[in-house]
Enzyme design. Structure first.
Site: not given
Ligand code: HEM
Ligand SMILES: *[C@@H]1O[C@H](CO)[C@@H](O)[C@H](O)[C@H]1NC(C)=O
Ligand SMILES: *[C@@H]1O[C@H](CO)[C@@H](O)[C@H](O)[C@H]1NC(C)=O
Length: 318
Positions: A62, A66, A94, A193
């Site tokens: 993530r 970002h 972030n 995700h």
């Molecule tokens: C399409 C638009 C996207 C949105 C709106 C989005 C939004 C989010 C949100 C809200 C979270 C939770 C953060 C938290 O609660 O702290 C999250 C977690 C995460 N996102 Fe996304 N995301 C998107 C795309 C992506 C992409 C493109 C990737 C990587 C290729 C990605 C990888 C991750 C990962 C791996 C997590 C888990 C992080 C953790 O457990 O620390 N996301 N995302």
């Protein structure tokens, strides 16, 4: 008169100049002479981190997303705020949520011991991301190197250019298009995700107010995400295998078990439904498309040549 062969050589070299122009100086061998052990050092650092906490692979993935979405993959997200410098760590997407910075710090300090002042934080983040995905069972890809580190950051770009979990499909598509990524890239990269966790505040409205959701799934999630309070309580983005990089994320979407609004819009009667179905049925197709899209994302506007710098400490400009 030019021979047919000469014409072909010219045509092919013009094509290769055109297709490589966005990342002319990135190369997998960039540090082959100057830091031959780089890839081993990064892999060992990620192995240690993931052994301690598997989620760190998700957190690093993530971070890279970002980073790349804000002025390119230039390690701008790693810069700390100071009295005189506003970075991206406190931008809304972030703040209290981006994590894993200590893993990059620790790898960077090992890299500095081996090859002082040579390897950028941006390249370390790109390699660490790939290694984290592989360690959780995901696909591998070759990381082209030679990115340099930004001497600037943009909190406002982080606020406006990283998509929100409350976005609709058309907004997601246009925010990815702004980074040179198409709707298929959006759908396959959202497969990130398949690992990691999200806070209640980002999925509360979805589980209480949306109708395109599996009832049993919603009620399970409500148990740890009350209508008020518990904002930072965590739930897995992939309902079954949050520490395994697989295609279950797409099975979840097909079953209306997407956790975020921005997840379920990919399978809600719109343009991405067929692709979601195909990834849910075909893990190999997901893996190969994910790897290709990660390479694409990794190449967003790198600083190369004499632009930027090689930071000594990923948290501060030199
Ligand atoms: C399409 C638009 C996207 C949105 C709106 C989005 C939004 C989010 C949100 C809200 C979270 C939770 C953060 C938290 O609660 O702290 C999250 C977690 C995460 N996102 Fe996304 N995301 C998107 C795309 C992506 C992409 C493109 C990737 C990587 C290729 C990605 C990888 C991750 C990962 C791996 C997590 C888990 C992080 C953790 O457990 O620390 N996301 N995302
Ligand atoms: C690393 O390199 C910088 C200059 O490039 C130098 O000032 C510093 O002493 C070096 N550190 C070590 C541990 O070699
Ligand atoms: C559900 O939607 C209503 C109307 O938009 C809103 O006021 C309420 O806060 C939402 N409930 C939750 C739990 O998000």
């Amino acid at each position: 008169m030019a021979t047919l062969n000469q014409v072909l050589v010219i045509v092919l070299s013009v094509i290769s100049v055109i297709t490589c122009s966005s990342n002319a100086q990135l190369s997998p061998n960039f540090y082959a002479k100057t830091c031959p052990n780089l890839q081993t050092i990064v892999r060992n650092g990620m192995r240690q981190a993931v052994a301690k906490e598997a989620r760190l692979a998700a957190s690093i993935l993530r971070l890279f997303f970002h980073d790349c979405f804000v002025n390119g993959c230039d390690a701008s997200i790693l810069l700390d705020d100071t009295a005189t410098f506003t970075g991206e760590k406190n931008a809304a997407p972030n703040r209290n949520s981006a994590r894993g910075f200590e893993v990059i710090d620790s790898i960077k300090s090992n890299v500095e011991v081996a090859c002082n002042a040579t390897v950028s934080c941006a390249d370390i983040l790109a390699l660490a991301t790939r290694d984290g995905v592989v360690l959780l069972g995901g696909p591998s890809w070759i990381v082209a190197l030679g990115r340099r580190d930004a001497r600037t950051a943009s909190q406002s770009a982080a606020n406006s250019q990283i998509p929100s979990p409350f976005s609709d499909l058309s907004t997601l598509i246009s925010m990815f298009a702004a980074k040179g990524l198409n709707a298929r890239d959006l759908t396959v990269l959202s497969g990130g995700h398949t690992i990691g966790q999200a806070e209640c505040q980002f999925f509360r409205n979805r589980i209480y107010n949306e109708s395109n959701i599996d009832a049993k799934f919603a009620s399970t999630r409500k148990a740890n995400c009350p209508t008020s309070g518990g904002d930072t309580n965590l739930a897995p983005l992939d309902s079954l295998t949050a520490t395994r990089f697989d295609n279950n994320y797409y099975n979840d979407l097909v079953a209306q078990r997407g956790l975020l609004h921005s997840d379920q819009v990919l399978f809600n009667g719109g343009s991405q439904d067929a692709l979601v179905r195909s990834y849910s049925a075909n893990n190999a197709a997901f893996f190969s498309d994910f790897a290709a899209a990660m390479v694409k994302m990794s190449n967003i506007s790198p600083l190369t040549g004499t632009s930027g710098e090689i930071r000594k400490n990923c948290r501060v400009i030199n």
